[in-house]
Scaffold this active site. Structure first.
Site, PDB file in Angstrom:
ATOM      1  N   CYS A  21       0.825  -1.213   0.000  1.00 14.93           N
ATOM      2  CA  CYS A  21       0.000   0.000   0.000  1.00 14.93           C
ATOM      3  C   CYS A  21       0.861   1.265   0.000  1.00 14.93           C
ATOM      4  O   CYS A  21       0.686   2.143  -0.833  1.00 14.93           O
ATOM      5  CB  CYS A  21      -0.918  -0.007   1.216  1.00 14.93           C
ATOM      6  SG  CYS A  21      -1.781   1.544   1.445  1.00 14.93           S
TER       7      CYS A  21
ATOM      8  N   LYS B  25       0.267   5.352  -6.086  1.00 15.70           N
ATOM      9  CA  LYS B  25      -0.727   5.359  -7.183  1.00 15.70           C
ATOM     10  C   LYS B  25      -1.645   6.565  -7.073  1.00 15.70           C
ATOM     11  O   LYS B  25      -1.893   7.268  -8.042  1.00 15.70           O
ATOM     12  CB  LYS B  25      -1.520   4.046  -7.135  1.00 15.70           C
ATOM     13  CG  LYS B  25      -2.621   3.851  -8.158  1.00 15.70           C
ATOM     14  CD  LYS B  25      -3.952   4.432  -7.830  1.00 15.70           C
ATOM     15  CE  LYS B  25      -4.543   4.087  -6.504  1.00 15.70           C
ATOM     16  NZ  LYS B  25      -5.034   2.726  -6.373  1.00 15.70           N
TER      17      LYS B  25
ATOM     18  N   GLU C 248      -6.736   1.668 -13.565  1.00 13.63           N
ATOM     19  CA  GLU C 248      -6.216   2.860 -12.895  1.00 13.63           C
ATOM     20  C   GLU C 248      -4.993   3.422 -13.621  1.00 13.63           C
ATOM     21  O   GLU C 248      -4.909   4.626 -13.885  1.00 13.63           O
ATOM     22  CB  GLU C 248      -5.848   2.520 -11.449  1.00 13.63           C
ATOM     23  CG  GLU C 248      -7.086   2.242 -10.593  1.00 13.63           C
ATOM     24  CD  GLU C 248      -6.778   1.941  -9.132  1.00 13.63           C
ATOM     25  OE1 GLU C 248      -7.695   2.039  -8.314  1.00 13.63           O
ATOM     26  OE2 GLU C 248      -5.620   1.609  -8.803  1.00 13.63           O
TER      27      GLU C 248
HETATM   28  P1  NDP Z   1      -7.501  -7.973 -10.902  1.00 15.88           P
HETATM   29  O1  NDP Z   1      -7.844  -9.338 -10.491  1.00 15.88           O
HETATM   30  O2  NDP Z   1      -8.383  -6.839 -10.510  1.00 15.88           O
HETATM   31  O3  NDP Z   1      -7.349  -7.929 -12.473  1.00 15.88           O
HETATM   32  C1  NDP Z   1      -6.533  -8.836 -13.169  1.00 15.88           C
HETATM   33  C2  NDP Z   1      -6.831  -8.700 -14.639  1.00 15.88           C
HETATM   34  O4  NDP Z   1      -5.942  -9.505 -15.386  1.00 15.88           O
HETATM   35  C3  NDP Z   1      -8.237  -9.167 -14.990  1.00 15.88           C
HETATM   36  O5  NDP Z   1      -8.757  -8.290 -15.944  1.00 15.88           O
HETATM   37  C4  NDP Z   1      -8.001 -10.544 -15.553  1.00 15.88           C
HETATM   38  O6  NDP Z   1      -8.968 -10.969 -16.477  1.00 15.88           O
HETATM   39  C5  NDP Z   1      -6.680 -10.344 -16.272  1.00 15.88           C
HETATM   40  N1  NDP Z   1      -5.941 -11.595 -16.454  1.00 15.88           N
HETATM   41  C6  NDP Z   1      -5.710 -12.566 -15.552  1.00 15.88           C
HETATM   42  N2  NDP Z   1      -4.978 -13.573 -16.089  1.00 15.88           N
HETATM   43  C7  NDP Z   1      -4.738 -13.217 -17.372  1.00 15.88           C
HETATM   44  C8  NDP Z   1      -4.042 -13.840 -18.438  1.00 15.88           C
HETATM   45  N3  NDP Z   1      -3.461 -15.012 -18.293  1.00 15.88           N
HETATM   46  N4  NDP Z   1      -4.012 -13.198 -19.628  1.00 15.88           N
HETATM   47  C9  NDP Z   1      -4.624 -11.987 -19.792  1.00 15.88           C
HETATM   48  N5  NDP Z   1      -5.279 -11.348 -18.808  1.00 15.88           N
HETATM   49  C10 NDP Z   1      -5.338 -11.954 -17.611  1.00 15.88           C
HETATM   50  O7  NDP Z   1      -6.017  -7.755 -10.381  1.00 15.88           O
HETATM   51  P2  NDP Z   1      -5.131  -6.452 -10.255  1.00 15.88           P
HETATM   52  O8  NDP Z   1      -3.744  -6.945 -10.359  1.00 15.88           O
HETATM   53  O9  NDP Z   1      -5.612  -5.357 -11.122  1.00 15.88           O
HETATM   54  O10 NDP Z   1      -5.389  -6.039  -8.742  1.00 15.88           O
HETATM   55  C11 NDP Z   1      -5.169  -7.010  -7.710  1.00 15.88           C
HETATM   56  C12 NDP Z   1      -5.992  -6.684  -6.508  1.00 15.88           C
HETATM   57  O11 NDP Z   1      -5.403  -5.602  -5.813  1.00 15.88           O
HETATM   58  C13 NDP Z   1      -7.408  -6.239  -6.793  1.00 15.88           C
HETATM   59  O12 NDP Z   1      -8.278  -7.324  -6.964  1.00 15.88           O
HETATM   60  C14 NDP Z   1      -7.737  -5.430  -5.579  1.00 15.88           C
HETATM   61  O13 NDP Z   1      -8.173  -6.314  -4.562  1.00 15.88           O
HETATM   62  C15 NDP Z   1      -6.396  -4.826  -5.210  1.00 15.88           C
HETATM   63  N6  NDP Z   1      -6.297  -3.438  -5.708  1.00 15.88           N
HETATM   64  C16 NDP Z   1      -7.160  -2.513  -5.191  1.00 15.88           C
HETATM   65  C17 NDP Z   1      -7.126  -1.222  -5.628  1.00 15.88           C
HETATM   66  C18 NDP Z   1      -8.083  -0.244  -5.052  1.00 15.88           C
HETATM   67  O14 NDP Z   1      -8.669  -0.509  -4.014  1.00 15.88           O
HETATM   68  N7  NDP Z   1      -8.322   0.892  -5.715  1.00 15.88           N
HETATM   69  C19 NDP Z   1      -6.153  -0.766  -6.643  1.00 15.88           C
HETATM   70  C20 NDP Z   1      -5.318  -1.833  -7.125  1.00 15.88           C
HETATM   71  C21 NDP Z   1      -5.399  -3.102  -6.666  1.00 15.88           C
HETATM   72  P3  NDP Z   1     -10.396 -11.547 -16.003  1.00 15.88           P
HETATM   73  O15 NDP Z   1     -11.168 -10.377 -15.517  1.00 15.88           O
HETATM   74  O16 NDP Z   1     -10.940 -12.142 -17.245  1.00 15.88           O
HETATM   75  O17 NDP Z   1     -10.102 -12.562 -14.949  1.00 15.88           O
END
Ligand code: NDP
Length: 460
Positions: free
Chosen positions: A43, A51, A183
């Site tokens: 964080c 961020k 984001e």
């Molecule tokens: P997310 O799970 O939100 O997003 C991951 C993305 O990657 C999804 O769109 C997913 O697709 C895609 N993906 C996964 N595997 C593949 C692959 N093999 N090929 C192509 N695309 C793929 O994870 P983030 O890393 O963005 O964030 C992680 C966590 O961190 C969040 O879930 C949240 O809990 C936390 N976070 C919170 C924030 C906030 O509160 N503002 C800001 C940033 C992070 P699909 O949707 O199809 O699975």
């Protein structure tokens, strides 16, 4: 006093670990904390805090541009990435220092090195080779970015790297449709980079309310982000001028920087969980009960390493509940329902409670939906096309509010307040009996009208 070196040893000085370590130390417990990176965790060091500063940076640029409609003359505006990047790092270091001080001032020993589990009561500090024993161990090591193993993946960066980029890329390709992808696409487009966001699905922000997903798709476009759907990268090739990324549909995209934002995984690979008798699931997440106790009764885990709800305030609350349970004879399970959260797209999303799709799955027709969409007054004079979308979902005859979803300026601030109302199980009548604050964006939330039934689109 036990024969162990410590009453509590915390592995990981992030949000959950620092809160737990500090509270235990304040109770007079002998506490050790190990952190391999800067105290503060994801964080503070490479997530929410830096961020949000980048988001502010992009918002200032937009405000300067949009101020013309309010009479300001702004010529020759320039942006310097190095200044913003370095100022953010200075602030990150200051905050990290505060985290160390909090622990040390309260009497905890902070070991600035990696720690691994040797057995249920023993921790090895990897750099010094020293071992320490503890009656109770708390695993709070968080997660790290995960990328698919495609050819040339070594050419891509992940969110950790963004904050240290030597130059601002002219072109950036962001893979993913989740929080981080959405984001950073908004941030870099706002700073003047040509951004392409490529997502394997058909709608951004999987898991969110369908209308929110559509709104975010629209606002990314309004911000000049080139969104491409239903494609996955298959190869990244380095060229003289940058990188060429090949996709599953045969298309190719040339760019200066590839950001993989394809999710995060718990950091348990080499933690020694097996040796300590701590079970993990297929994603590496530590399995815990509602009191955050692992399969080894004296070892607990909080935060992203448990992959419950991966948000800083959740890790903090899980840590506080762990302290109540273990040291105050007050078994406490943190309630993971109705947690308000925000996605810092530009403008942001604020959400609390369940989506319409989920509401209809659970309650069928016993659900009423209220929506509105309007252009906030600030955007009229500024010429910004961004709108505000608001949605309130209620259940039953009493119309208890079970979901609120906001997209637009100040949504992240508003949803914190709305979260109180949802947690208190207030009804639509309670919202309506609350007098508006005028002129604000938030006032619309106490004057919402039902969405006409014939317009109801239920998409999960
Ligand atoms: P997310 O799970 O939100 O997003 C991951 C993305 O990657 C999804 O769109 C997913 O697709 C895609 N993906 C996964 N595997 C593949 C692959 N093999 N090929 C192509 N695309 C793929 O994870 P983030 O890393 O963005 O964030 C992680 C966590 O961190 C969040 O879930 C949240 O809990 C936390 N976070 C919170 C924030 C906030 O509160 N503002 C800001 C940033 C992070 P699909 O949707 O199809 O699975």
């Amino acid at each position: 006093m036990s024969d162990y070196d410590y009453d509590l040893f915390v592995i990981g000085a992030g949000s959950g670990g620092v809160r737990s370590g500090r509270l235990a130390a304040q109770l007079g417990k002998r506490v050790g904390v190990a952190e391999e990176s800067l105290p503060g965790g994801t964080c503070v060091v490479r997530g929410c805090v830096p961020k949000k500063y980048l988001v502010y940076g992009a918002d200032f640029g937009e405000a300067i541009e949009k101020s013309k409609g309010f009479g300001w003359s702004v010529e020759n505006v320039t942006f310097d990435w190095g200044t913003l990047r370095d100022n953010i790092q200075t602030e990150v270091n200051r905050l990290s220092g505060i985290y160390s001080t909090i622990l040390e001032k309260n009497g905890a020993d902070l070991f600035r090195e990696r720690a691994e589990l040797v057995d249920a009561h023993t921790i090895r500090l990897c750099k010094s080779g020293v071992t320490k024993t503890a009656e109770t161990i708390l695993i709070a090591v968080g997660g790290s970015p995960w990328s698919p193993n495609i050819k040339g993946i070594e050419h891509a960066i992940v969110s950790d790297d963004i904050f240290h980029l030597p130059e601002q890329p002219k072109r950036m390709l962001i893979i993913g449709g989740g929080y981080i992808a959405c984001e950073f696409a908004g941030v870099f487009a706002g700073l003047g980079t040509d951004v392409i966001q490529a997502y394997r699905g058909g709608r951004l922000l999987n898991g969110f309310d369908a209308e929110v997903r559509d709104e975010v798709g629209a606002l990314q476009k309004r911000n000049g982000i080139d969104t491409r759907f239903n494609i996955s990268p298959t190869e990244i090739r380095k060229t003289d001028g940058g990188f060429i990324v090949a996709f599953s549909d045969g298309s190719k995209i040339g760019t200066d920087c590839v950001l993989m934002a394809t999710g995060r995984r718990p950091k348990t690979d080499t933690l020694g969980v097996k040796a300590a008798g701590v079970d993990v699931d297929s994603n590496g997440a530590v399995k815990v009960d509602k009191f955050s106790r692992t399969t080894q009764p004296n070892i607990y885990a909080v935060g992203d390493v448990t992959n419950r709800i991966n948000l800083t305030p959740v890790a903090i609350r899980e840590g506080a509940a762990f302290i109540e349970t273990v040291y105050k004879d007050n078994p406490t399970a943190f309630d993971h329902d109705n947690i308000a959260s925000a996605v810092f797209t530009r403008p942001p999303v604020g959400t609390c409670g369940i989506s319409e799709g989920e509401a209809r799955k659970r309650y069928g027709d016993d659900v009423t939906v209220y929506t509105t969409s309007f252009r906030p007054m600030k955007n009229v004079l500024s010429g910004s096309e961004h709108r505000c979308f608001m949605k309130v979902i209620t259940q039953g005859k009493k119309e208890i509010v079970i979901g609120v979803h906001l997209v637009g300026d100040d949504s992240a601030e508003m949803i914190q307040m709305v979260g109180i109302a949802i947690k208190a199980k207030l009804t639509k009548a309670d919202f309506d009996s609350t007098c508006a604050v005028h002129p604000t964006i938030a006032e619309e939330i106490v004057t919402l009208k039902p969405r006409e039934l014939n317009k109801t689109t239920v998409v999960t």
